[in-house]
Design an enzyme around this catalytic site. Structure first.
Site, PDB file in Angstrom:
ATOM      1  N   TYR A 273       0.821  -1.230   0.000  1.00 35.59           N
ATOM      2  CA  TYR A 273       0.000   0.000   0.000  1.00 35.59           C
ATOM      3  C   TYR A 273       0.847   1.269   0.000  1.00 35.59           C
ATOM      4  CZ  TYR A 273      -3.289  -3.557   1.574  1.00 35.59           C
ATOM      5  OH  TYR A 273      -4.004  -4.701   1.697  1.00 35.59           O
ATOM      6  N   ARG A 274       2.047   1.174  -0.548  1.00 38.93           N
ATOM      7  CA  ARG A 274       2.978   2.319  -0.573  1.00 38.93           C
ATOM      8  C   ARG A 274       3.333   2.826   0.833  1.00 38.93           C
ATOM      9  NH1 ARG A 274       2.320   4.706  -6.524  1.00 38.93           N
ATOM     10  NH2 ARG A 274       1.971   2.646  -7.330  1.00 38.93           N
ATOM     11  N   LEU A 275       3.162   1.963   1.812  1.00 37.58           N
ATOM     12  CA  LEU A 275       3.559   2.338   3.179  1.00 37.58           C
ATOM     13  C   LEU A 275       5.007   1.889   3.370  1.00 37.58           C
ATOM     14  CD1 LEU A 275       0.288   1.323   5.062  1.00 37.58           C
ATOM     15  CD2 LEU A 275       0.964   3.571   4.198  1.00 37.58           C
TER      16      LEU A 275
END
Ligand SMILES: Cc1cc2nc3c(=O)[nH]c(=O)nc-3n(C[C@H](O)[C@H](O)[C@H](O)COP(=O)(O)O)c2cc1C
Length: 195
Positions: free
Chosen positions: A172-174
């Site tokens: 999640y692009r975290l």
């Protein structure tokens, strides 16, 4: 993902992994320099050594990058290892490697590349490919039957790292971003950044 204490040791460890896991040359890194007018330029170089002080690469000392580094030693290297899902950013100032180091590395290069170093006035205008080949053949004849010495205009730079960021891809692009900064005493501090 946890933060490793020594960033250069961590980058060196990642490079060893990248050597076996990446399909492209894992030592390829984008080198950014800035000219005297403050204009940036970037190109790929190959990393030859990573040690406690920094990262070493070799080049023509009269090339555009070398002239820019002589005018302004601040530089940055950026590496992307897609299979490992990692990006490494290294910033600092360059210093020239010693003559002995440059000689030793030059001597380890294939003979054809050694002759090629003599043949290229890197970053200068070239009228035709024929001229380049002719320059190579001249250098080949000049050093026939003897070891090829390192050209006086060819050497290396070590980027003395004072800021290193290791980026690890996450869901999640975290992503995990670990920023290391070298302190005056030489020790590193580390912290996380938002992705
Ligand atoms: C995969 C790859 C590796 C390269 N490695 C080097 C290198 O180690 N040293 C170098 O001087 N140029 C290397 N080059 C060429 C540079 O990217 C660049 O074209 C050249 O050094 C001239 O740059 P300059 O005019 O900014 O000095 C490499 C290019 C590629 C694509």
């Amino acid at each position: 993902m946890t933060i490793a204490p020594n960033p250069l040791a961590e980058v060196s460890r990642l490079l060893s992994r990248a050597h076996t896991e990446e399909s492209h040359d894992a030592t390829a890194a984008t080198l950014a320099t800035v000219d005297a007018a403050g204009h940036p330029a970037a190109r790929i170089v190959l990393i030859k050594v990573i040690d406690a002080s920094g990262v070493t690469f070799y080049t023509n000392l009269e090339s555009r990058k070398a002239l820019e580094l002589e005018a302004n030693p601040h530089a940055a290297l950026c590496i992307y290892w897609p299979t490992l899902h990692k990006q490494v950013r290294i910033e600092g100032e360059v210093e020239a490697v010693t003559e002995a180091e440059a000689d030793e590395y030059f001597a380890s290069r294939p003979r054809g590349s050694q002759i090629g170093a003599w043949a290229s006035q890197q970053s200068e205008p070239l009228a035709s490919r024929r001229e380049l080949v002719s320059s190579y053949l001249k250098a080949q004849a000049r050093f026939a039957g003897q070891a090829v010495p390192r050209p006086p205009f060819w050497g290396g730079y070590r980027l003395i790292a004072d800021r290193i960021e290791i980026w690890h891809n996450q869901l999640y692009r975290l992503h995990d971003r670990f920023l290391y900064e070298r302190q005056v005493e030489g020790e590193w501090t580390e912290r996380r950044l938002y992705p």
